[in-house]
Design a protein around this motif. Structure first.
Motif, PDB file in Angstrom:
ATOM      1  N   ALA B  53      21.773 -13.467  42.128  1.00  0.00           N
ATOM      2  CA  ALA B  53      23.169 -13.579  41.612  1.00  0.00           C
ATOM      3  C   ALA B  53      23.553 -14.907  40.650  1.00  0.00           C
ATOM      4  O   ALA B  53      24.271 -14.686  39.696  1.00  0.00           O
ATOM      5  CB  ALA B  53      24.246 -13.305  42.562  1.00  0.00           C
ATOM      6  N   TYR B  54      22.853 -15.887  41.095  1.00  0.00           N
ATOM      7  CA  TYR B  54      23.110 -17.312  40.223  1.00  0.00           C
ATOM      8  C   TYR B  54      22.310 -17.224  38.950  1.00  0.00           C
ATOM      9  O   TYR B  54      22.522 -17.957  38.008  1.00  0.00           O
ATOM     10  CB  TYR B  54      22.740 -18.436  41.248  1.00  0.00           C
ATOM     11  N   LYS B  55      21.510 -16.183  38.766  1.00  0.00           N
ATOM     12  CA  LYS B  55      20.734 -15.969  37.599  1.00  0.00           C
ATOM     13  C   LYS B  55      21.409 -15.137  36.680  1.00  0.00           C
ATOM     14  O   LYS B  55      21.332 -13.915  36.929  1.00  0.00           O
ATOM     15  CB  LYS B  55      19.158 -15.664  37.855  1.00  0.00           C
ATOM     16  N   GLN B  56      21.457 -15.609  35.631  1.00  0.00           N
ATOM     17  CA  GLN B  56      21.998 -14.814  34.322  1.00  0.00           C
ATOM     18  C   GLN B  56      21.103 -13.721  33.751  1.00  0.00           C
ATOM     19  O   GLN B  56      21.642 -12.738  33.362  1.00  0.00           O
ATOM     20  CB  GLN B  56      22.748 -15.704  33.460  1.00  0.00           C
ATOM     21  N   GLN B  57      19.968 -14.323  33.496  1.00  0.00           N
ATOM     22  CA  GLN B  57      18.760 -13.511  33.003  1.00  0.00           C
ATOM     23  C   GLN B  57      18.605 -12.184  33.826  1.00  0.00           C
ATOM     24  O   GLN B  57      18.411 -12.149  35.244  1.00  0.00           O
ATOM     25  CB  GLN B  57      17.657 -14.243  32.735  1.00  0.00           C
ATOM     26  N   ASN B  58      18.452 -11.010  33.310  1.00  0.00           N
ATOM     27  CA  ASN B  58      18.466  -9.834  33.916  1.00  0.00           C
ATOM     28  C   ASN B  58      16.882  -9.834  34.276  1.00  0.00           C
ATOM     29  O   ASN B  58      15.983 -10.100  33.385  1.00  0.00           O
ATOM     30  CB  ASN B  58      18.583  -8.829  33.036  1.00  0.00           C
ATOM     31  N   ALA B  59      16.432  -9.484  35.553  1.00  0.00           N
ATOM     32  CA  ALA B  59      15.189  -9.154  36.066  1.00  0.00           C
ATOM     33  C   ALA B  59      14.438  -7.927  35.401  1.00  0.00           C
ATOM     34  O   ALA B  59      15.150  -6.955  35.015  1.00  0.00           O
ATOM     35  CB  ALA B  59      15.276  -9.051  37.600  1.00  0.00           C
ATOM     36  N   THR B  60      13.210  -8.259  35.216  1.00  0.00           N
ATOM     37  CA  THR B  60      12.298  -7.231  34.696  1.00  0.00           C
ATOM     38  C   THR B  60      10.948  -7.244  35.183  1.00  0.00           C
ATOM     39  O   THR B  60      10.529  -8.368  35.877  1.00  0.00           O
ATOM     40  CB  THR B  60      12.050  -7.359  33.269  1.00  0.00           C
ATOM     41  N   GLU B  61      10.438  -5.901  35.628  1.00  0.00           N
ATOM     42  CA  GLU B  61       9.018  -5.717  36.407  1.00  0.00           C
ATOM     43  C   GLU B  61       8.436  -4.733  35.525  1.00  0.00           C
ATOM     44  O   GLU B  61       8.506  -3.513  35.815  1.00  0.00           O
ATOM     45  CB  GLU B  61       9.323  -5.467  37.772  1.00  0.00           C
ATOM     46  N   ASN B  62       7.646  -5.020  34.495  1.00  0.00           N
ATOM     47  CA  ASN B  62       6.892  -4.017  33.726  1.00  0.00           C
ATOM     48  C   ASN B  62       7.939  -2.907  33.356  1.00  0.00           C
ATOM     49  O   ASN B  62       8.650  -3.357  32.332  1.00  0.00           O
ATOM     50  CB  ASN B  62       5.992  -3.278  34.733  1.00  0.00           C
TER      51      ASN B  62
END
Lengths: 115, 114
Positions: B53-62
């Protein structure tokens, strides 16, 4: 790499009989361990978790109990099964450090049918 | 109490197309994790993607990415170039940092059409 095993894969038991499901983890030490139940077509419900040998926390009071006799072994038991105990039981593990609990990784599950 | 809501019981997508699965959650915590898990017919839960939650960047996995909107408490999963092997139940899940209990939504069943 870490692996998690559960057995048996499938179990059919009569009402009133005892239950013992086993979960073991390889490739890690002092993991947090969890038992979840998934009713048909539903999400997962946390039943028990353990942060160390002999340390068990229960999330839902019910007909089941859990034990952790060794660091990487987690057992789910019942003295007398009820029809409502039928479901899919999943064991999971995670690591915990500096106040944070990492991702939970799940085993293959045990399908329990109580008749 | 924290809750996780998946409002789409079923979704369908054409092979090679893109689909978005919705998830909303409710919490008063500021530090937490959000997850998407995939449950194929084998029923083993497989982690797809994780967001702190503290990371603003959206996660991506392939081919998998999330749209994390913290203020709106929304956490959707986008699957690009859908494949037949993506057909499964998808569960959105929440856990507060330092907590042991992961709270799961009811799931969305994804069908992929050839």
């Amino acid at each position: 790499s870490q692996t998690i095993h559960q057995w048996p894969a499938t179990l059919v038991q009569p009402v009133g009989s005892p239950l013992s499901l086993e979960c073991t983890v390889e490739g890690t030490s002092n993991p947090n361990l969890y038992w979840y139940r998934q009713a048909a077509g539903r999400g997962l419900q946390l039943l028990f978790y353990s942060v160390g040998i002999g340390q068990i926390s229960s999330e839902v009071p019910q007909n089941l109990s859990a034990s952790r006799p060794q660091d990487r072994q987690f057992i789910l038991s019942s003295k007398k099964l009820l029809l409502s105990d039928s479901g899919f039981y999943l064991c999971a593990w995670s690591v915990h450090w500096e106040g944070r609990t990492d991702t939970q990784y799940f085993g293959p599950g045990t399908r329990l049918t109580v008749l | 109490a924290q809750t996780v809501t998946q409002s789409q019981p079923e979704m369908s997508v054409q092979e090679a197309e893109t689909v978005t699965l919705s998830c909303t959650y409710d919490t008063s915590e500021s530090d937490y994790y959000l997850f998407w898990y995939k449950q194929p017919p084998s029923r083993q839960m497989i982690l797809v993607i994780r967001q702190e939650a503290y990371k603003q960047q959206n996660a991506t996995e392939n081919r998998f990415s999330v749209n994390f909107q913290k203020a709106a408490k929304s956490f959707s999963l986008k699957i690009s170039d859908s494949q037949l092997g993506d057909a499964a139940m998808y569960f959105c899940a929440y856990r507060r940092t330092g907590g042991f209990k992961t709270i799961f939504g009811a799931g969305t069943r994804l069908f992929v059409k050839a």
